[in-house]
Motif scaffolding. Structure first.
Motif, mmCIF file in Angstrom:
data_model
loop_
_atom_site.group_PDB
_atom_site.id
_atom_site.type_symbol
_atom_site.label_atom_id
_atom_site.label_comp_id
_atom_site.label_asym_id
_atom_site.label_seq_id
_atom_site.Cartn_x
_atom_site.Cartn_y
_atom_site.Cartn_z
ATOM 1 N N ILE A 34 0.896 -1.032 -0.093
ATOM 2 C CA ILE A 34 0.001 0.043 -0.035
ATOM 3 C C ILE A 34 0.899 1.167 0.193
ATOM 4 O O ILE A 34 0.641 2.172 -0.696
ATOM 5 C CB ILE A 34 -0.910 -0.060 1.086
ATOM 6 N N ASN A 63 -3.610 10.504 3.252
ATOM 7 C CA ASN A 63 -3.824 9.413 2.239
ATOM 8 C C ASN A 63 -3.392 8.015 2.725
ATOM 9 O O ASN A 63 -4.188 6.949 2.597
ATOM 10 C CB ASN A 63 -3.497 9.594 1.043
ATOM 11 N N ARG A 65 -2.585 6.893 5.702
ATOM 12 C CA ARG A 65 -3.148 6.522 7.203
ATOM 13 C C ARG A 65 -4.708 5.968 6.703
ATOM 14 O O ARG A 65 -5.015 5.026 7.227
ATOM 15 C CB ARG A 65 -3.327 7.799 8.104
ATOM 16 N N THR A 66 -5.138 6.630 5.873
ATOM 17 C CA THR A 66 -6.564 6.053 5.638
ATOM 18 C C THR A 66 -6.756 4.892 4.827
ATOM 19 O O THR A 66 -7.500 4.049 5.030
ATOM 20 C CB THR A 66 -7.495 6.996 4.807
ATOM 21 N N ALA A 67 -5.845 4.695 3.785
ATOM 22 C CA ALA A 67 -5.693 3.401 3.118
ATOM 23 C C ALA A 67 -5.293 2.276 4.081
ATOM 24 O O ALA A 67 -5.855 1.221 3.924
ATOM 25 C CB ALA A 67 -4.680 3.632 2.017
ATOM 26 N N LYS A 69 -6.069 2.205 7.311
ATOM 27 C CA LYS A 69 -7.017 1.811 8.208
ATOM 28 C C LYS A 69 -8.156 1.166 7.666
ATOM 29 O O LYS A 69 -9.022 0.536 8.263
ATOM 30 C CB LYS A 69 -7.693 3.184 8.644
ATOM 31 N N GLU A 70 -8.317 1.194 6.279
ATOM 32 C CA GLU A 70 -9.274 0.493 5.551
ATOM 33 C C GLU A 70 -9.008 -0.878 5.526
ATOM 34 O O GLU A 70 -9.831 -1.756 5.402
ATOM 35 C CB GLU A 70 -9.502 0.895 4.119
ATOM 36 N N GLU A 71 -7.820 -1.414 5.885
ATOM 37 C CA GLU A 71 -7.381 -2.726 6.335
ATOM 38 C C GLU A 71 -8.190 -3.266 7.748
ATOM 39 O O GLU A 71 -8.062 -4.483 7.806
ATOM 40 C CB GLU A 71 -6.012 -2.789 6.285
ATOM 41 N N ASN A 72 -8.589 -2.419 8.295
ATOM 42 C CA ASN A 72 -9.175 -2.833 9.604
ATOM 43 C C ASN A 72 -8.426 -3.588 10.581
ATOM 44 O O ASN A 72 -8.463 -4.849 10.856
ATOM 45 C CB ASN A 72 -10.400 -3.744 9.394
ATOM 46 N N TYR A 73 -7.025 -3.122 10.887
ATOM 47 C CA TYR A 73 -6.183 -3.761 11.785
ATOM 48 C C TYR A 73 -6.619 -3.494 13.137
ATOM 49 O O TYR A 73 -6.860 -2.428 13.712
ATOM 50 C CB TYR A 73 -4.762 -3.408 11.509
#
Length: 129
Positions: A34, A63, A65-67, A69-73
């Motif tokens: 990513i 950008n 950080r949001t990408a 965070k979308e991985e839902n760690y």
């Protein structure tokens, strides 16, 4: 009169319900992909300018950080550090210091260069208990 036998009161004991490990661990290889994709696409054609670089650092960090965070760690705080500078035949040393849990915390780094700028991006996944 009749005598009643008193039964001892039952006390229920519950085990702790707190969670010591995350459900989805910080996966360094996925974060690296990513990070490379976003940084390389955003900075490919950029030239150094004192006016645009500070805003570029902020938007690039947001950008990334949001990408991630979308991985839902689960139970991880994501920290992104972006450093961009003008390339002028100098050397740069970047140092970060943290209290670190080697079993749960992780980081990913990516360096980018073109003929005008260099960039150092570090993403930390710090476990929250």
């Amino acid at each position: 009169m009749s005598e009643r036998k008193s039964l001892p009161k039952q006390v229920r004991i519950y085990q702790p319900t707190y969670q010591l490990n995350s459900k989805k661990h910080f996966h360094q290889e996925n974060v690296k992909k990513i990070l490379q994709k976003i940084v390389d696409s955003e900075l490919k054609e950029i030239e150094y300018s004192e006016k645009i670089i500070p805003d570029l650092c902020l938007t690039l960090a947001e950008n990334i950080r949001t990408a991630i965070k979308e991985e839902n760690y689960d139970r991880y705080r994501i920290i992104v550090s972006v450093s961009i500078g003008q390339k002028r035949q100098q050397s740069v040393h970047v140092f970060h210091s943290f209290l670190w849990d080697h079993q749960r915390d992780a980081f990913v780094t990516h360096n980018f260069e073109n003929c005008h700028i260099y960039a150092n991006v570090v993403v930390y996944g710090v476990y929250l208990d």
